[in-house]
Design an enzyme around this catalytic site. Structure first.
Site, PDB file in Angstrom:
ATOM      1  N   HIS A 140      -7.346  -3.741   9.805  1.00 47.35           N
ATOM      2  CA  HIS A 140      -5.999  -2.434  10.890  1.00 47.35           C
ATOM      3  C   HIS A 140      -6.635  -1.349  10.425  1.00 47.35           C
ATOM      4  O   HIS A 140      -7.273  -0.979  10.024  1.00 47.35           O
ATOM      5  CB  HIS A 140      -4.409  -3.137   9.256  1.00 47.35           C
ATOM      6  N   GLY A 198       1.231  -0.332  11.773  1.00 45.44           N
ATOM      7  CA  GLY A 198       2.023  -0.133  12.934  1.00 45.44           C
ATOM      8  C   GLY A 198       1.157   0.130  13.816  1.00 45.44           C
ATOM      9  O   GLY A 198      -0.379  -0.097  13.970  1.00 45.44           O
ATOM     10  N   LEU A 230       4.374  -7.352   7.757  1.00 45.93           N
ATOM     11  CA  LEU A 230       3.459  -6.833   8.726  1.00 45.93           C
ATOM     12  C   LEU A 230       2.637  -5.424   8.545  1.00 45.93           C
ATOM     13  O   LEU A 230       3.026  -4.660   7.820  1.00 45.93           O
ATOM     14  CB  LEU A 230       4.057  -6.342   9.978  1.00 45.93           C
ATOM     15  N   ASP A 231       1.326  -5.824   8.473  1.00 40.03           N
ATOM     16  CA  ASP A 231       0.355  -4.766   7.760  1.00 40.03           C
ATOM     17  C   ASP A 231       0.517  -4.633   5.957  1.00 40.03           C
ATOM     18  O   ASP A 231       0.058  -3.268   5.050  1.00 40.03           O
ATOM     19  CB  ASP A 231      -0.130  -3.662   8.571  1.00 40.03           C
ATOM     20  N   ALA A 232       0.223  -5.726   5.102  1.00 44.13           N
ATOM     21  CA  ALA A 232       1.130  -5.846   3.992  1.00 44.13           C
ATOM     22  C   ALA A 232       0.123  -6.743   2.868  1.00 44.13           C
ATOM     23  O   ALA A 232       0.871  -6.775   1.719  1.00 44.13           O
ATOM     24  CB  ALA A 232       2.874  -5.650   3.396  1.00 44.13           C
TER      25      ALA A 232
END
Length: 292
Positions: free
Chosen positions: A200, A209, A235-237
């Site tokens: 990311h 995001g 998401l992204d976690a």
């Protein structure tokens, strides 16, 4: 590290005597330990270890070693894994249009720096195919429906099903989202849990995001970074493997941040993938223990 090794990783409830039990087991085999790392999470009550032994010193193959060690792991109440460095690990890369991470990983494999076989690259655009085929790696174009397509959701389901079949056919040790700008559906995150690795372009949890560098530019940050983490349905976690940052200032444009950020993304993804392939990463809930 040269020579063939067996790598043993274990996570279990913490208590006294764990190290002695493992050491006794390995000594009983006559195994020569070349690396040993330990971590006790006092708050969680979890113990983690990574042991590396010289394969030549063990009087059995890796399959028999797994059978012999299984009762020890069961006694300790833990989850374990034993891998053989003599078996080359495999990875599938998922890409879109951004090519910097793809170039970097292919280059590291080409020079022998990254110990993995890239079995195939899957892209939802065909633009990166020449780069991939130049390295002798199969490329598969799986198109996704464009925004505004009234059958877009069903088209995405079909595309991800094709990707799943291609990936699962290789049974890879890692599925690398090398700037793959599509969100993995929850069922694939679950099926590939602990193997799907994402880069990311932000120092998570900040600026999750889309367009994080533009978010960072608007916020006037002085540090930007990148995060390599396991992909989960959140998401992204997912559990973080590696992060790094670089300094920026008021004179940097959003484009400058993107350029600098790409350098960090390359390094962070390469490090995270290497540590994963070397069994240096143990997942504990939404956190990781990384034995460098």
């Amino acid at each position: 590290m040269t020579g063939r090794r067996y790598v043993i990783t274990l996570s279990c409830p913490d208590r006294t005597g764990i190290v002695a039990r493992i050491a006794s087991f390995l000594a009983g085999l006559g195994a020569s330990i070349t690396e040993a790392a330990y971590h006790a999470d006092v708050e969680a009550g979890v113990f983690a270890t990574r042991q590396v032994v010289d394969a030549a010193s063990v009087p059995c193959d890796v399959e028999e070693l797994r059978e012999l060690f299984a009762p020890v792991a069961a006694e300790l109440g833990g989850e374990h894994r034993i891998s053989d460095t003599g078996t080359r690990k495999r990875a599938v890369l998922l890409v879109t249009r951004d090519q910097h991470c793809l170039h970097d990983l292919l280059g590291r494999v080409w020079t022998g720096e990254l110990p993995v076989e890239i079995t195939r690259v899957i892209g939802n655009h065909a633009s990166l195919e020449p780069i991939v085929t130049a390295h002798g790696v199969p490329f598969h174009h799986v198109p996704f429906p464009a925004a505004g397509d009234r059958f877009r959701e069903q088209g995405k389901v079909t595309a991800f099903e094709e990707i799943r079949k291609l990936v699962d056919a290789d049974d890879p040790d890692a599925i690398v989202l090398a700037r793959f700008m599509q969100i993995l559906p929850a069922h694939l995150c679950e099926a590939w849990a602990g193997r799907a690795i994402n880069i990311h372009h932000s120092f998570l949890p900040s600026f999750a995001g889309a367009r994080p560098y533009h978010q960072a530019h608007r916020r006037g940050v002085k540090l930007i970074g990148a995060t390599c983490h396991y992909a989960t349905a959140d998401l992204d976690a997912g559990p973080i493997i590696e992060q790094d940052v670089t300094r920026v200032d008021h004179g940097d444009t959003a484009a400058d941040m993107v350029r600098r950020g790409r350098d960090i993304e390359r390094l962070v993804l390469a490090r995270g993938l290497r540590w994963h392939l070397e069994d240096r990463v143990l997942i504990q809930g939404n956190r990781t223990v990384v034995f460098h």
